[in-house]
Design an enzyme around this catalytic site. Structure first.
Site, PDB file in Angstrom:
ATOM      1  N   ARG A 114      31.886  10.559  32.738  1.00 14.42           N
ATOM      2  CA  ARG A 114      30.640   9.791  32.889  1.00 14.42           C
ATOM      3  C   ARG A 114      30.177   9.840  34.328  1.00 14.42           C
ATOM      4  NH1 ARG A 114      31.742   6.112  37.146  1.00 14.42           N
ATOM      5  NH2 ARG A 114      33.337   4.585  36.591  1.00 14.42           N
ATOM      6  N   GLU A 213      26.976  -2.051  34.399  1.00 18.34           N
ATOM      7  CA  GLU A 213      27.263  -2.153  35.840  1.00 18.34           C
ATOM      8  C   GLU A 213      26.273  -1.333  36.668  1.00 18.34           C
ATOM      9  OE1 GLU A 213      31.407  -1.809  36.963  1.00 18.34           O
ATOM     10  OE2 GLU A 213      30.845  -0.694  38.756  1.00 18.34           O
ATOM     11  N   ARG A 217      24.747   4.772  32.646  1.00 20.98           N
ATOM     12  CA  ARG A 217      26.039   5.444  32.647  1.00 20.98           C
ATOM     13  C   ARG A 217      25.867   6.575  31.645  1.00 20.98           C
ATOM     14  NH1 ARG A 217      30.741   2.657  34.805  1.00 20.98           N
ATOM     15  NH2 ARG A 217      29.938   1.957  36.799  1.00 20.98           N
ATOM     16  N   CYS A 259      28.901  -0.619  42.613  1.00 23.26           N
ATOM     17  CA  CYS A 259      30.272  -0.744  43.125  1.00 23.26           C
ATOM     18  C   CYS A 259      30.548   0.418  44.076  1.00 23.26           C
ATOM     19  CB  CYS A 259      31.270  -0.718  41.964  1.00 23.26           C
ATOM     20  SG  CYS A 259      32.987  -0.745  42.510  1.00 23.26           S
ATOM     21  N   THR A 261      33.078   1.999  44.818  1.00 25.63           N
ATOM     22  CA  THR A 261      34.027   3.020  44.341  1.00 25.63           C
ATOM     23  C   THR A 261      33.305   4.139  43.589  1.00 25.63           C
ATOM     24  OG1 THR A 261      34.433   1.966  42.206  1.00 25.63           O
ATOM     25  CG2 THR A 261      35.876   1.333  44.025  1.00 25.63           C
ATOM     26  N   ARG A 268      33.460   9.570  36.760  1.00 22.25           N
ATOM     27  CA  ARG A 268      34.847   9.326  36.341  1.00 22.25           C
ATOM     28  C   ARG A 268      35.114  10.257  35.172  1.00 22.25           C
ATOM     29  NH1 ARG A 268      38.903   6.060  33.761  1.00 22.25           N
ATOM     30  NH2 ARG A 268      37.522   5.124  32.215  1.00 22.25           N
ATOM     31  N   ARG A 297      44.663   4.069  34.005  1.00 27.06           N
ATOM     32  CA  ARG A 297      44.134   2.848  33.366  1.00 27.06           C
ATOM     33  C   ARG A 297      44.723   2.730  31.972  1.00 27.06           C
ATOM     34  NH1 ARG A 297      37.544   2.521  34.714  1.00 27.06           N
ATOM     35  NH2 ARG A 297      37.763   2.786  36.960  1.00 27.06           N
ATOM     36  N   GLU A 302      38.931  -0.199  32.128  1.00 28.93           N
ATOM     37  CA  GLU A 302      39.457  -0.801  33.334  1.00 28.93           C
ATOM     38  C   GLU A 302      40.057  -2.168  33.054  1.00 28.93           C
ATOM     39  OE1 GLU A 302      36.577  -1.084  36.403  1.00 28.93           O
ATOM     40  OE2 GLU A 302      38.158  -0.929  37.906  1.00 28.93           O
TER      41      GLU A 302
HETATM   42  P1  ADP Z   1      33.970   3.480  33.073  1.00 25.38           P
HETATM   43  O1  ADP Z   1      34.452   4.791  32.617  1.00 25.38           O
HETATM   44  O2  ADP Z   1      32.493   3.411  33.006  1.00 25.38           O
HETATM   45  O3  ADP Z   1      34.533   3.149  34.398  1.00 25.38           O
HETATM   46  P2  ADP Z   1      35.820   1.830  31.459  1.00 25.38           P
HETATM   47  O4  ADP Z   1      37.053   2.199  32.200  1.00 25.38           O
HETATM   48  O5  ADP Z   1      35.569   0.390  31.238  1.00 25.38           O
HETATM   49  O6  ADP Z   1      34.464   2.337  32.106  1.00 25.38           O
HETATM   50  O7  ADP Z   1      35.860   2.599  30.068  1.00 25.38           O
HETATM   51  C1  ADP Z   1      34.795   2.492  29.172  1.00 25.38           C
HETATM   52  C2  ADP Z   1      35.174   2.878  27.782  1.00 25.38           C
HETATM   53  O8  ADP Z   1      35.408   4.269  27.717  1.00 25.38           O
HETATM   54  C3  ADP Z   1      36.431   2.210  27.258  1.00 25.38           C
HETATM   55  O9  ADP Z   1      36.275   1.883  25.914  1.00 25.38           O
HETATM   56  C4  ADP Z   1      37.458   3.296  27.390  1.00 25.38           C
HETATM   57  O10 ADP Z   1      38.539   3.152  26.482  1.00 25.38           O
HETATM   58  C5  ADP Z   1      36.626   4.502  27.068  1.00 25.38           C
HETATM   59  N1  ADP Z   1      37.220   5.744  27.555  1.00 25.38           N
HETATM   60  C6  ADP Z   1      37.469   6.094  28.827  1.00 25.38           C
HETATM   61  N2  ADP Z   1      38.020   7.308  28.898  1.00 25.38           N
HETATM   62  C7  ADP Z   1      38.127   7.758  27.621  1.00 25.38           C
HETATM   63  C8  ADP Z   1      38.614   8.952  27.023  1.00 25.38           C
HETATM   64  N3  ADP Z   1      39.109   9.958  27.760  1.00 25.38           N
HETATM   65  N4  ADP Z   1      38.565   9.048  25.670  1.00 25.38           N
HETATM   66  C9  ADP Z   1      38.061   8.050  24.918  1.00 25.38           C
HETATM   67  N5  ADP Z   1      37.584   6.916  25.423  1.00 25.38           N
HETATM   68  C10 ADP Z   1      37.601   6.756  26.763  1.00 25.38           C
HETATM   69  C1  CIR Z   2      37.544  -4.809  41.281  1.00 25.33           C
HETATM   70  O1  CIR Z   2      37.282  -4.979  42.477  1.00 25.33           O
HETATM   71  O2  CIR Z   2      38.687  -4.779  40.823  1.00 25.33           O
HETATM   72  C2  CIR Z   2      36.402  -4.583  40.325  1.00 25.33           C
HETATM   73  N1  CIR Z   2      35.190  -5.042  40.951  1.00 25.33           N
HETATM   74  C3  CIR Z   2      36.303  -3.121  39.950  1.00 25.33           C
HETATM   75  C4  CIR Z   2      36.419  -2.158  41.093  1.00 25.33           C
HETATM   76  C5  CIR Z   2      36.150  -0.714  40.724  1.00 25.33           C
HETATM   77  N2  CIR Z   2      37.123  -0.124  39.945  1.00 25.33           N
HETATM   78  C6  CIR Z   2      38.126   0.665  40.354  1.00 25.33           C
HETATM   79  O3  CIR Z   2      38.206   1.154  41.441  1.00 25.33           O
HETATM   80  N3  CIR Z   2      39.059   0.903  39.484  1.00 25.33           N
END
Ligand code: ADP
Ligand code: CIR
Length: 344
Positions: A114, A213, A217, A259, A261, A268, A297, A302
């Site tokens: 993403r 956020e 995305r 954010c 990061t 990501r 993760r 997250e």
């Molecule tokens: P972001 O990628 O935007 O930082 P999150 O870590 O919150 O957000 O993940 C968002 C959603 O994407 C969650 O439901 C997570 O399980 C899903 N997800 C992330 N990576 C994968 C993957 N490789 N395969 C399937 N689902 C994924």
């Molecule tokens: C935090 O500070 O933990 C949240 N605001 C998320 C920070 C961004 N995520 C990350 O680097 N994994």
């Protein structure tokens, strides 16, 4: 408004606790961006959530300059990116070397990449107002619904969506959750669920979250481990969306995100991967992850936990490295993790 230097516990590990000194606090506490965003708002998430890893959010492009004495060292530590560095972009799939193999397919459950994007000349989510949020939703969903071929799909606003449908989309890893406490304290859940929604194609291999956020995305995902195919689809999708939506970008910081990061590529790239044996040797797991600039993760995103020995492995660096390098970091690291798992 009068407010005091936050009292952090000694155990606090966030980059906010580390870099917000009383001197920086005094120098910045009265400052306000042209969208009215203050230091108090920028640090509230980390103050309310002492278990944050970072703890700060920007309200607009100007926040990164106005609150630079706090943001710069955080950006430097997270990305290894200095104030004189320039961000470089390369989204060309031909420059990525990420061939799939039967071994990779055996371990990788699914792949997702993403990028975050925000619309130019508007505040970021923490400082956006209701009318501006609706403007983003309307313009972006219209642009998305005009896409054709593999990218063609439908926009589903959160408002009016049944609880069953919403929960199913979340359980299947397609949709963001509600009520995240880090986003809540950053002001990112204001007026929920208005203005939020998800666009996706029929196959749910191309999806766009609106007004979570970040305002967009943009997501490419599919079952299995074909990282090259997922990156190629995303590169194409971003190019198509850019034809009708202008994104907030800085020469120094790349794509601007709420954010810090996510600055730079805002990318990501992750796999859900079966590593049950390494999961019992977290020290070794973390050492390999760190060597390849990876983040571990849980499988519900997250701040979630692993289930059944499956982990979400993604690139950690996003700024000062190109899109291709983000995915290459992830690919090379995954190859190393699989080799370690096989040796156990
Ligand atoms: P972001 O990628 O935007 O930082 P999150 O870590 O919150 O957000 O993940 C968002 C959603 O994407 C969650 O439901 C997570 O399980 C899903 N997800 C992330 N990576 C994968 C993957 N490789 N395969 C399937 N689902 C994924
Ligand atoms: C935090 O500070 O933990 C949240 N605001 C998320 C920070 C961004 N995520 C990350 O680097 N994994």
């Amino acid at each position: 408004m009068h407010y005091q230097f936050p009292a952090f516990e000694k155990t606090c590990q966030s980059l906010l606790c580390k870099y917000l000194t009383p001197e920086i606090f005094e120098a910045l506490k009265e400052k306000k961006t042209s969208h009215g965003y203050t230091l108090h708002q920028a640090i509230n998430s980390g103050v309310q959530n002492p278990d944050s890893s970072i703890g700060v959010y920007a309200g607009d492009a100007e926040s990164y300059a106005l609150f630079a004495p706090l943001f710069d060292p955080i950006i430097q530590e997270y990305h290894g990116f200095g104030v004189d560095d320039i961000h470089q972009s390369n989204f060309n799939p031909n420059d990525l070397h990420a061939p799939s193999s039967s071994t990779m397919e055996e371990y990788i459950v699914s792949t997702r990449i993403r990028v975050g994007r925000n619309v130019d000349n508007l505040p970021l989510g923490p400082a956006i107002n209701q009318a501006q949020r609706h403007e983003v939703e309307m313009n972006v969903s219209r642009a998305l619904e005009a896409l054709e071929g593999e990218l063609g799909g439908t926009y589903f606003p959160l408002q009016g969506m049944s609880e069953t449908d919403r929960n199913q989309l979340i359980a299947d890893h397609f949709l963001f959750k509600a009520g995240d406490r880090f986003l809540e304290a950053a002001g990112l859940n204001r007026d929920w669920p208005q203005g939020r929604g998800i666009f996706h194609n029929n196959a749910k291999t191309f999806l766009v979250w609106i007004n979570e956020e970040d305002q967009l995305r943009i997501i490419s995902m599919q079952q299995g481990g074909d990282i090259q195919a997922v990156f190629t689809r995303l590169s194409h999708a971003v190019r198509e969306i850019e034809k009708s939506v202008g994104f907030s970008y800085s020469e120094h910081l790349g794509y601007l995100t709420s954010c810090p990061t996510n600055l730079g590529t805002a990318m990501r790239a992750s796999v859900h991967i079966k590593l049950p044996k390494l999961g019992h040797d977290m020290k070794r797991f973390e050492a390999i992850a760190s060597q390849h600039h990876l983040q571990i993760r849980g499988i519900h995103g997250e701040h979630s936990e692993s289930e059944g020995g499956i982990y979400d492995i993604s690139n950690r660096r996003r700024l000062g490295v190109s899109e291709v390098q983000c995915v290459q970091d992830m690919y090379d690291g995954v190859v190393a993790l699989i080799a370690a798992e096989q040796s156990l």
